[in-house]
Design an enzyme around this catalytic site. Structure first.
Site, PDB file in Angstrom:
ATOM      1  CB  SER A  68      -0.919   0.034   1.024  1.00  9.57           C
ATOM      2  OG  SER A  68      -1.669   0.975   1.511  1.00  9.57           O
ATOM      3  CE  LYS A  95      -2.005  -4.197   2.994  1.00  9.58           C
ATOM      4  NZ  LYS A  95      -2.143  -5.435   2.101  1.00  9.58           N
ATOM      5  CE1 TYR A 121      -4.513  -2.062   4.550  1.00 13.76           C
ATOM      6  CE2 TYR A 121      -3.344  -0.191   4.407  1.00 13.76           C
ATOM      7  CZ  TYR A 121      -4.053  -1.095   3.676  1.00 13.76           C
ATOM      8  OH  TYR A 121      -4.003  -1.257   2.497  1.00 13.76           O
TER       9      TYR A 121
HETATM   10  N1  NAP Z   1      -8.374   0.146  -2.281  1.00 16.65           N
HETATM   11  C1  NAP Z   1      -7.197   0.816  -2.140  1.00 16.65           C
HETATM   12  O1  NAP Z   1      -6.998   1.771  -2.650  1.00 16.65           O
HETATM   13  C2  NAP Z   1      -6.082   0.042  -1.912  1.00 16.65           C
HETATM   14  C3  NAP Z   1      -4.831   0.847  -1.448  1.00 16.65           C
HETATM   15  C4  NAP Z   1      -3.591   0.224  -1.314  1.00 16.65           C
HETATM   16  C5  NAP Z   1      -3.590  -0.924  -0.876  1.00 16.65           C
HETATM   17  N2  NAP Z   1      -4.761  -1.844  -1.128  1.00 16.65           N
HETATM   18  C6  NAP Z   1      -4.614  -3.369  -0.833  1.00 16.65           C
HETATM   19  O2  NAP Z   1      -5.218  -3.970  -2.041  1.00 16.65           O
HETATM   20  C7  NAP Z   1      -5.649  -5.255  -1.743  1.00 16.65           C
HETATM   21  C8  NAP Z   1      -7.165  -5.380  -2.195  1.00 16.65           C
HETATM   22  O3  NAP Z   1      -7.851  -4.121  -1.475  1.00 16.65           O
HETATM   23  P1  NAP Z   1      -9.418  -3.926  -1.929  1.00 16.65           P
HETATM   24  O4  NAP Z   1      -9.488  -2.385  -1.936  1.00 16.65           O
HETATM   25  O5  NAP Z   1      -9.879  -4.574  -2.822  1.00 16.65           O
HETATM   26  O6  NAP Z   1     -10.204  -4.330  -0.476  1.00 16.65           O
HETATM   27  P2  NAP Z   1     -11.547  -4.857  -0.105  1.00 16.65           P
HETATM   28  O7  NAP Z   1     -12.607  -4.189  -1.330  1.00 16.65           O
HETATM   29  O8  NAP Z   1     -11.900  -4.620   1.131  1.00 16.65           O
HETATM   30  O9  NAP Z   1     -11.524  -6.219  -0.491  1.00 16.65           O
HETATM   31  C9  NAP Z   1     -10.722  -7.063   0.039  1.00 16.65           C
HETATM   32  C10 NAP Z   1     -10.904  -8.605  -0.533  1.00 16.65           C
HETATM   33  O10 NAP Z   1     -10.074  -9.510   0.304  1.00 16.65           O
HETATM   34  C11 NAP Z   1     -10.869 -10.673   0.935  1.00 16.65           C
HETATM   35  N3  NAP Z   1     -10.650 -11.037   2.245  1.00 16.65           N
HETATM   36  C12 NAP Z   1     -10.613 -10.280   3.362  1.00 16.65           C
HETATM   37  N4  NAP Z   1     -10.214 -11.281   4.161  1.00 16.65           N
HETATM   38  C13 NAP Z   1     -10.124 -12.378   3.638  1.00 16.65           C
HETATM   39  C14 NAP Z   1      -9.388 -13.769   4.089  1.00 16.65           C
HETATM   40  N5  NAP Z   1      -9.336 -13.574   5.629  1.00 16.65           N
HETATM   41  N6  NAP Z   1      -9.439 -14.765   3.438  1.00 16.65           N
HETATM   42  C15 NAP Z   1      -9.763 -14.689   2.229  1.00 16.65           C
HETATM   43  N7  NAP Z   1     -10.132 -13.582   1.606  1.00 16.65           N
HETATM   44  C16 NAP Z   1     -10.131 -12.276   2.259  1.00 16.65           C
HETATM   45  C17 NAP Z   1     -12.317 -10.034   0.607  1.00 16.65           C
HETATM   46  O11 NAP Z   1     -13.213 -10.928   0.712  1.00 16.65           O
HETATM   47  P3  NAP Z   1     -14.281 -11.803   1.662  1.00 16.65           P
HETATM   48  O12 NAP Z   1     -14.805 -10.758   2.655  1.00 16.65           O
HETATM   49  O13 NAP Z   1     -15.247 -12.491   0.917  1.00 16.65           O
HETATM   50  O14 NAP Z   1     -13.398 -12.914   2.416  1.00 16.65           O
HETATM   51  C18 NAP Z   1     -12.490  -9.145  -0.792  1.00 16.65           C
HETATM   52  O15 NAP Z   1     -12.393  -9.982  -1.704  1.00 16.65           O
HETATM   53  C19 NAP Z   1      -5.563  -5.141  -0.181  1.00 16.65           C
HETATM   54  O16 NAP Z   1      -4.448  -6.027   0.339  1.00 16.65           O
HETATM   55  C20 NAP Z   1      -5.326  -3.854   0.262  1.00 16.65           C
HETATM   56  O17 NAP Z   1      -4.571  -3.824   1.581  1.00 16.65           O
HETATM   57  C21 NAP Z   1      -5.860  -1.414  -1.520  1.00 16.65           C
END
Ligand code: NAP
Length: 235
Positions: free
Chosen positions: A139, A156, A152
Site C-alpha cells: 500500500s 503493510k 494496517y
Molecule cells: N483500495 C485501495 O485503494 C488500496 C490501496 C492500497 C492497498 N490496497 C490493498 O489492495 C488489496 C485489495 O484491497 P481492496 O481495496 O480490493 O479491499 P476490499 O474491497 O476490502 O476487498 C478485500 C478482499 O479480500 C478478501 N478477504 C478479506 N479477508 C480475507 C480472508 N481472511 N481470506 C480470504 N479473503 C479475504 C475479501 O473477500 P471476503 O470478505 O469475501 O473474504 C475481498 O475480496 C488489499 O491487500 C489492500 O490492502 C488497496
C-alpha cells in the site's frame, strides 16, 4: 495451455481489486484461480466462469484450509505463473490505543500471516519448477503512514520487509515483489476515506492498467518495490 496464457492465482477475489483483476485476466484469455470468504460471491464467480477457472471459499488467515486448497490446486492445475496475495483487511478508523486486541489480531492475521500461509503452501511448487512471480499487495501506507490506520500500516510495512527477504531466497528465474496498487474506490477505501473515495478510479478502470502491468513482471523485477502506474499512485 498456450505459452502466452498464464495460470493466475489471486486471494480475495470476491470483491474490490481481486474481483476486477480476475475478471480482466480471464477476459484476456488467462486462467483465473481464486479464493475469498464469501460463499455467495464465490458461487457467483463459479457461475460466471466455469472450468478451467477455479474458485474456492478459503480464509487465508487459517493455515490448514490454505494447505488443503493449495494441495488441490497444485494437483489439478500445477503451480501458478503469477501468485497475487491481494486479500486484505483494514481496521476501522481509530487511534491505536482505541483498537481492541481482536481487531488488531484480525488485521495481522489476514494481511501478514495470511500472505505467509499462501506462500508456505503454494511457493514450494513454484520453486520446484524454478519459475513464477509472487506479488504481495502492499500500500502507499506500506511506505508512508497516516493517523487512525496504525495496524494496517504496520502490516503493510511488514509486507515490504517480508517480500524483500523472500526475494533473496528464491532461485534465479523467479521474482517476489511488494506492490502498491495506488488508490482505488473499493469497500476498503470507503472505510478509511469516507465519501471522498468516489473521486478515485473504480476497480474495473484500475484493472485495465494493473493487469497488463502485472503480466509483464518477470525475474528482473525480483525484490523491486513496485507501484501500479495510475493517477495519484505516488501521492
Ligand atoms: N483500495 C485501495 O485503494 C488500496 C490501496 C492500497 C492497498 N490496497 C490493498 O489492495 C488489496 C485489495 O484491497 P481492496 O481495496 O480490493 O479491499 P476490499 O474491497 O476490502 O476487498 C478485500 C478482499 O479480500 C478478501 N478477504 C478479506 N479477508 C480475507 C480472508 N481472511 N481470506 C480470504 N479473503 C479475504 C475479501 O473477500 P471476503 O470478505 O469475501 O473474504 C475481498 O475480496 C488489499 O491487500 C489492500 O490492502 C488497496
Amino acid at each position: 495451455m498456450p505459452a502466452n496464457q498464464k495460470l493466475v492465482l489471486i486471494t480475495g477475489v470476491s470483491r474490490g481489486l481481486g474481483r476486477a483483476m480476475v475478471e480482466e485476466f480471464i477476459r484476456l484469455g488467462h486462467t483465473g484461480l481464486g479464493c475469498g470468504r464469501s460463499q455467495k460471491e464465490i458461487s457467483s464467480l463459479e457461475k460466471q466462469f466455469g472450468a478451467p477457472h477455479d474458485f474456492a471459499v478459503v480464509d487465508v488467515s487459517a493455515d490448514k484450509p490454505v494447505a488443503a486448497w493449495a494441495k488441490r490446486i497444485l494437483k489439478s492445475h500445477g503451480a501458478p505463473d503469477l501468485l497475487l496475495n491481494n486479500a486484505g483487511l483494514i481496521n476501522r478508523n481509530a487511534r491505536l490505543w482505541e483498537i481492541g486486541a481482536q481487531e488488531f489480531s484480525d488485521v495481522v492475521d489476514v494481511n501478514l500471516k495470511g500472505t505467509a500461509n499462501v506462500i508456505r503452501h503454494f511457493v514450494p511448487g513454484m520453486v520446484k519448477g524454478k519459475r513464477g512471480v509472487i506479488v504481495n499487495f502492499s500500500s502507499g501506507w506500506g511506505r508512508s503512514t497516516a493517523a487512525e490506520v496504525a495496524p494496517y500500516c504496520a502490516t503493510k510495512w511488514a509486507i515490504e520487509g517480508l517480500t524483500q527477504a523472500l526475494a533473496l531466497e528464491l532461485p534465479p528465474g523467479m521474482a517476489a515483489v511488494p506492490l502498491n496498487p495506488g488508490i482505488i474506490n473499493t469497500d476498503m477505501l470507503r472505510s478509511c476515506f469516507g465519501g471522498s473515495a468516489s473521486s478515485y478510479p473504480t476497480p474495473q478502470e484500475w484493472a485495465k492498467i494493473a493487469v497488463p502491468f502485472l503480466l509483464k513482471l518477470g525475474a528482473s523485477d525480483n525484490g523491486r518495490p513496485l507501484t501500479v502506474p495510475i493517477r495519484g499512485a505516488n501521492d
